[in-house]
Scaffold this active site. Structure first.
Site, PDB file in Angstrom:
ATOM      1  N   CYS A   1       9.689 -15.325  -2.074  1.00  0.00           N
ATOM      2  CA  CYS A   1      10.687 -15.879  -1.041  1.00  0.00           C
ATOM      3  C   CYS A   1      11.107 -17.308  -1.638  1.00  0.00           C
ATOM      4  CB  CYS A   1      10.077 -15.720   0.385  1.00  0.00           C
ATOM      5  SG  CYS A   1      11.335 -15.826   1.631  1.00  0.00           S
TER       6      CYS A   1
ATOM      7  N   HIS B   1       8.964 -10.436   0.915  1.00  0.00           N
ATOM      8  CA  HIS B   1       7.737 -10.959   0.894  1.00  0.00           C
ATOM      9  C   HIS B   1       6.649  -9.608   0.514  1.00  0.00           C
ATOM     10  CE1 HIS B   1       7.530 -14.983   2.649  1.00  0.00           C
ATOM     11  NE2 HIS B   1       8.515 -14.744   3.086  1.00  0.00           N
TER      12      HIS B   1
ATOM     13  N   GLU C   1       3.752  -9.386  -0.466  1.00  0.00           N
ATOM     14  CA  GLU C   1       2.319  -9.621   0.099  1.00  0.00           C
ATOM     15  C   GLU C   1       2.155  -8.586   1.140  1.00  0.00           C
ATOM     16  OE1 GLU C   1       4.397 -12.083  -0.128  1.00  0.00           O
ATOM     17  OE2 GLU C   1       4.315 -13.376   1.452  1.00  0.00           O
TER      18      GLU C   1
END
Ligand code: GLN
Length: 532
Positions: free
Chosen positions: A383, A509, A511
């Site tokens: 990001c 993102h 993750e």
């Protein structure tokens, strides 16, 4: 009908209620039941999106764009199910919707009160979660500690449900602390007894107790707790400190918490399949090698601000039998005069720049990214980490020395990162970022398409600014590849720099989608490059 498990907490906060709730959910799923999870947060913010990460930790984002408490990240990692808007309910959300209804005149002249209007709204959210998810069992964690003023309405709603639905449909787990007293060298049961007394004072009786302690509470103490708290001895469960949180579900399984719940619900006890989870624990306990990765952030004093990132790094490490150690680097430290980057990054095998907001620490992140690019150290940008990579490249490779984001300098001549057109007239800060899943088309033969093994992907977003396409040709001519594009809005999603061994960054993102048993492709590629 859906059945409900609630996890409340007593004595102190930070007992790991979230992990307890997710472990219970994992075990019930392993027993063949469809599960769904919810977290109730008693604060007045509508969601944690506007809170400082240093106070609250990471904001987790669901696929449908809900900004949530970081515990939802634990839930998704444990149960491997995608949660949604109905998974994180705050007092702010409840109050807003009650006030909205009142303004519309929906209460037909009634005086709007905590009981029944607020409590009914809470109960509706609980029942709604069961209906919309079609889960067999919904597991709900109540944030805060019993005794807090803020959580009273949530607990009152649960009291009513316990009374209305009965034990066959509701199971209440109360997590408490059993402290160890140095000197007398013993564990103490009194705080637990007092906490259960508080809970009973609110009209709720717990069906199980989860005792957080440094080691298993001895049988005699458990008997005492069982007798004083009117909870069957076998329903008094140990939650001992562990090195790796992924061991907790197995610890609970060994104490039969899932059996206890299913028995009370009069549901069939199917055989539990925990083989994948047991393999995971075995892998984690026997990692052969170690690798150190630099995480250059601005909220690093609170590691929880990056919990999904650090978990995703660990998950990718498991795949290669590596323990990933994170070197936490404060980006502002890199901005100081006379800083020696060679010393700061000595020994790290990869550099990661995660998400963030605001101008503080930006120049330090740009330095870290430049160091990675120039020294050919694997780089992963998430990001803000992508925006940083683009700014760095524009400044130092393309000669645009003033390149920056309008987030940091509204009057810049070189707005290489800029507001999207539809963001320009937004006044409210809360809930107005580009949030949740968006499609991304991957360029053939790019590093991204190789890592994903796909042409199209869906990833979760949480940002307001975008790459400015006006600069695309220039950057491309210098070797930057725009390998992921959201075609619907023509937005850049992934950039990479093929001249380096591994240099990739995403506007989304990744993750949030990493799971311990299913590491995310971008993290897998990153760790693989770091250990080669
Ligand atoms: N601050 C940047 C934006 O709003 C990046 C956000 C983030 O890293 N999550 O676009």
């Amino acid at each position: 009908m859906t059945k409900y498990v609630f996890v409340t907490g007593g004595v102190v906060s930070g007992l790991g209620k979230g992990i307890t709730a997710s472990s219970i959910a994992l075990l019930l799923k392993a027993r063949g039941y469809k599960v769904f999870m919810q977290k109730f947060d008693p604060y007045i913010n509508v969601d944690p999106g506007t809170m400082n990460p240093m106070q609250h930790g990471e904001v987790f984002v669901t696929y449908d764009g809900c900004e949530t408490d970081l515990d939802l990240g634990h839930y998704e990692r444990f149960i491997d199910e995608e949660l949604n808007y109905s998974s994180n309910i705050t007092s702010g959300k409840i109050y807003s919707s009650v006030i909205e209804k009142e303004r519309k005149g929906e209460y037909l002249g009634a005086t709007v009160q905590m009981i029944p209007h607020i409590t009914n709204e809470i109960k509706n959210k609980i029942i709604e979660a069961g209906v919309s998810s079609q889960a067999d069992i919904v597991i709900t964690e109540i944030g805060g500690t019993v005794g807090d003023i803020e959580s009273l309405t949530f607990l009152e709603a649960i009291r009513q449900l316990q009374h209305e639905l009965g034990d066959e449909n509701i199971f209440i787990t109360h997590a408490t602390l059993v402290p160890f007293i140095y000197g007398s060298e013993e564990l103490k049961s009194k705080p637990t007894q007092n906490s259960v007394k508080d809970l009973r004072g609110l009209g709720i009786y717990p069906n199980a107790l989860v005792l957080r302690a440094p080691y298993a509470t001895p049988e005699n103490l458990k008997r005492k707790i069982s007798a004083f708290c009117s909870v069957p001895l076998e329903n008094v469960i140990d939650s001992v400190d562990v090195k790796n949180i992924y061991e907790i579900p197995i610890n609970y399984y060994n104490q039969k918490i899932d059996e206890i719940i299913l028995k009370q619900f009069k549901l069939t006890l199917h055989r539990a399949d925990l083989s994948a989870w047991k393999n995971l624990i075995n892998t984690v306990a026997n990692l052969k090698n170690e690798v150190e990765i630099a995480l250059v952030g601005k909220y690093i004093e609170l590691h929880d601000a990056y919990i999904s990132v650090s978990e995703a790094l660990k998950h990718a490490g498991y795949k290669y039998n590596y323990k990933v150690n994170i070197r936490w680097i404060d980006s502002e430290d890199l901005e100081k005069n006379n800083v020696k980057l060679d010393d700061i990054f000595k020994g790290v095998k990869g550099i990661l720049v995660p998400g963030g907001f605001g101008s503080r620490g930006i120049e330090g992140k740009i330095k870290a990214c430049e160091y990675a690019r120039v020294h050919n150290i694997p780089y992963l940008g998430l990001c803000l980490g992508m925006q940083i990579a683009v700014i760095e490249f524009a400044r130092h490779v393309c000669g645009l020395k003033d390149a920056t984001s309008t987030e940091f300098d509204q009057t810049t001549e070189e707005p290489i990162i800029d507001l999207m057109a539809d963001q320009k007239y937004i006044l409210n800060m809360g809930g107005t970022l580009r949030l949740g899943n968006y499609e991304c088309k991957l360029q053939k033969n790019s590093l991204a398409s190789k890592l994903y093994g796909a042409d199209n992907i869906l990833e979760r977003h949480r940002h307001r600014y975008e790459f400015n396409n006006k600069y695309k040709e220039l950057l491309e001519s210098k070797g930057l590849v725009f390998s992921g594009i959201n075609e619907a809005s023509n937005l850049v999603e992934i950039i990479e720099y093929p001249k380096n061994k591994f240099f990739i960054a995403s506007q989304f993102h990744p993750e949030f989608k990493s799971r311990p048993t299913r590491p995310h492709p971008l993290f897998v590629g990153f760790i693989e490059a770091c250990i080669k």
